[in-house]
Every structure is written in C-alpha cells, then in structure tokens.
Design a protein around this motif. Structure first.
Motif, PDB file in Angstrom:
ATOM      1  N   VAL A  21     -16.258  -3.928   2.519  1.00 34.72           N
ATOM      2  CA  VAL A  21     -15.410  -3.948   3.723  1.00 34.72           C
ATOM      3  C   VAL A  21     -15.891  -5.039   4.693  1.00 34.72           C
ATOM      4  CG1 VAL A  21     -14.818  -2.602   5.791  1.00 34.72           C
ATOM      5  CG2 VAL A  21     -14.636  -1.557   3.536  1.00 34.72           C
ATOM      6  N   LEU A  47     -13.828  -8.233   5.868  1.00 32.99           N
ATOM      7  CA  LEU A  47     -13.552  -8.491   7.293  1.00 32.99           C
ATOM      8  C   LEU A  47     -14.013  -9.882   7.700  1.00 32.99           C
ATOM      9  CD1 LEU A  47     -14.401  -5.122   9.094  1.00 32.99           C
ATOM     10  CD2 LEU A  47     -12.257  -6.389   9.257  1.00 32.99           C
ATOM     11  N   SER A  59     -10.636   2.663   2.837  1.00 29.05           N
ATOM     12  CA  SER A  59     -11.325   1.654   3.673  1.00 29.05           C
ATOM     13  C   SER A  59     -10.584   0.326   3.636  1.00 29.05           C
ATOM     14  CB  SER A  59     -12.750   1.433   3.174  1.00 29.05           C
ATOM     15  OG  SER A  59     -13.394   2.641   2.990  1.00 29.05           O
ATOM     16  N   VAL A 104      -8.744  -1.661   6.715  1.00 30.25           N
ATOM     17  CA  VAL A 104      -9.089  -3.051   7.084  1.00 30.25           C
ATOM     18  C   VAL A 104      -7.837  -3.927   7.057  1.00 30.25           C
ATOM     19  CG1 VAL A 104     -10.433  -5.094   6.399  1.00 30.25           C
ATOM     20  CG2 VAL A 104     -11.476  -2.851   6.314  1.00 30.25           C
ATOM     21  N   THR A 153      -5.860  -3.467  10.112  1.00 26.62           N
ATOM     22  CA  THR A 153      -6.464  -4.002  11.337  1.00 26.62           C
ATOM     23  C   THR A 153      -6.502  -5.533  11.363  1.00 26.62           C
ATOM     24  OG1 THR A 153      -8.639  -3.725  10.328  1.00 26.62           O
ATOM     25  CG2 THR A 153      -7.923  -1.993  11.836  1.00 26.62           C
ATOM     26  N   LEU A 154      -6.373  -6.161  10.197  1.00 27.58           N
ATOM     27  CA  LEU A 154      -6.452  -7.626  10.140  1.00 27.58           C
ATOM     28  C   LEU A 154      -5.231  -8.275  10.794  1.00 27.58           C
ATOM     29  CD1 LEU A 154      -7.943  -8.671   6.659  1.00 27.58           C
ATOM     30  CD2 LEU A 154      -8.798  -9.262   8.920  1.00 27.58           C
TER      31      LEU A 154
END
Lengths: 218, 108
Positions: free
Chosen positions: B34, B38, B100, B104, B107-108
C-alpha cells in the motif's frame, strides 16, 4: 452406542507396503489400545482413519455407514496427534471456546488452568499443555477420539489421572489409544491390538506380544 | 475468560484463526504494498503491487505447507480439512489486501 470400524486399508510408500491387512473395531464403552514398534505405521493408520491422510484403499465405517470424501467436516473423530495439537498462537480459552469443551470438567481435572487460561499455548510447559490437549479432546463433542501417544511428556501422576479419566469417559465416547507406555495401555484397554508387519493382530493372550516381537519379556 | 459463541461467530473465529498462520508477515507485506502504491502515485502501478502480493502470499502458503501444516489437526477436529484451512487463510489475506488497494485507489 456408536461403532467405528475400519478394514481393507492399504498404504504404500514407493515399494514399501506400510499397511496391508488392517481390521479394527471400536465401540462406545470400550477403550481400544493399539501397540506397535517404532515405524510400524500406527500414526499413519490413525491419520488415515481421522481423514487427513489418504491411503491406496480404505473402508472406514461409522455405525455401519461408510465414511467417504471429506468426512472431517462431520466431526466424528477427534484426533490428538503425537506432536502439539494447539497452534502456538491459540490461547487455552480460545481452544475451549472453539471446541465447545466443558470448562468446568477441565478445571476439575486441571485446577492450574485458572493461572494460564488466557495465555498462548506456547507460553506454558509442555506437560501442562499435553494434559490440557488430552482433556480438551476428551471433553469435546466428537463421538470418537483417537489419541497418539497421549501420555508422552506427562508426569506419572498425570498419566494415572488421565487413565482414570479415560475409564470414566469411555461410556460416553469411543477411544483408540496408542502409546509406548505399554503397561498403561494394556491395563486400561478393553480391546488390544498390535500393529506388526503392516497387519493388526487382536491380542487375546499376552504371549502374543512376545510372538509378534513387540516385547522381549512380559 | 471462556465465551460461548453462536455458530456464525464461531465460524468467523475459526477463519481468523486460520489466517493467524500468516498474519504478521502477510499484514506487513500488504502495508508495504500500500505504501509503495501510494508513493508511486500511478494508478497502473496497482498491477505490479497486485502480482507482488499474489507471489508473496503463495510463498507464505508454501512455508506453512512445509513447516506448520502439522498444526492443522487442531482445525481438522473442528471440521475443517487442510484444504479448507488454506482456503480460509488465502481468503482473509486476499480480502484484506483488496480492501486496502480499493481504499487507496479511492483516495488517489
């Protein structure tokens, strides 16, 4: 009364025939002992009956009904392996919960459990863990219980205690037990078998133990 | 403390217990995946991270098969075959990893 019977069981490792002519019968109310020299195939036999090991052929029957396929899920047979039963990350209380075992009965036989009930199995002495594992299986709900060397690592006091418990509990479930403490096994067994040369022999006379090469003297 | 569990709770507890064989390394690998994802900031990097996760999970399962499978008797007695133990282990691991990654991605 429940019956567990198995025969026509063949197991080979390469060209080495380990089990070839097996017949054993265990019923509720009777304690069945199994003796055999090291490497005779006792643990393999027990794992095959329990369902975690496959043989070339086998016929295992519970109350006359043949057990086939993945019968582990039916939870008919509880198995205490030679090595540890409890994974290192499991606590004693989790084990009791998951097995739906009777805590009060376990506590009665193992009063010290209060002191380590919430500890992981890896944090307790081998003898205490072994005694607990035996009790866990005895007081769980499986109609049959196969125990591979349940006395190993136990103090003489706990061996005697376990023998008494097994005698008391045999009216509720069937037990098949193997151990190298042959005197203990002989004294508590209602039916005694010896596994030798890949075959099971029902012992009716103790002289047979000499003839089969299991003992040098009685 | 001894708890009396109802059947679904007991089932969940068993599934989680199966995952515990690989819980620590697997969670670390998922977290590292993760963080890498990110830091990359590239949506297509998910393919690399996903395959890395699949390969490491396979290696962990192979480790359990080689060194820890004797402890499966505990679960056999609960009605779970060796295959079912592996299935539960992989199910939770992949489930956590997917959750997960999706988090992610959102949220990106």
């Amino acid at each position: 009364m429940n019956t567990l019977e198995f025969d026509s069981l063949y197991l080979e490792f390469g060209f080495n025939r380990v089990l070839s002519s097996i017949h054993m019968k265990c019923t509720t109310g009777k304690l069945t002992g199994l003796l055999g020299r090291n490497g005779s195939g006792k643990s393999c036999l027990m794992r095959i009956v329990q369902g975690s090991m496959k043989a070339e052929s086998s016929s295992i029957r519970f109350n006359g009904k043949t057990l086939q396929g993945n019968y582990i899920k039916e939870q008919i047979i509880g198995y205490l392996p030679q090595d540890n039963l409890l994974p290192a990350f499991i606590t004693f209380s989790q084990a009791i919960d998951l097995y739906s075992a009777d805590y009060r009965k376990i506590e009665k036989q193992l009063p010290d459990i209060k002191n380590f009930i919430d500890r992981k199995s890896s944090e307790v002495s081998g003898g205490q863990r072994r005694f607990f594992e035996a009790l866990l299986l005895i007081y769980s709900n499986h109609p049959f219980c196969i125990m591979d060397e349940p006395f190993s690592g136990l103090t003489p006091v706990n061996v005697e205690k376990l023998m008494v418990i097994l005698q008391e509990e045999k009216s509720k479930k069937g037990f098949i037990i193997t151990d190298h403490l042959h005197r203990s096994i002989r004294s508590i067994s209602d039916d005694l078998y010896v596994l030798a040369h890949g075959k099971t022999y029902k012992i009716t006379d103790e002289e047979q133990l000499l003839e089969l090469g299991y003992l040098n003297e009685l | 403390m001894v708890i009396v569990w109802c059947r679904p709770m007991r089932r969940i507890a068993i599934v989680i217990s199966c995952f515990k064989f690989i819980a620590i390394p697997s969670t670390i690998i998922t977290l590292l995946s993760v963080i890498t994802f990110l830091n990359s900031g590239n949506v297509f990097f998910i393919i690399v991270v996903f395959w890395a996760k699949i390969i490491t999970t396979s290696l962990l399962v192979a480790y359990v098969y080689a060194f820890r499978s004797k402890q499966f008797f505990f679960f056999n007695n609960l009605g779970y075959s060796n295959a079912a133990v592996y299935r539960n282990m992989i199910l939770v691991d992949v489930g956590l990893a997917l959750a997960s990654f999706i988090f992610v991605l959102l949220t990106l």
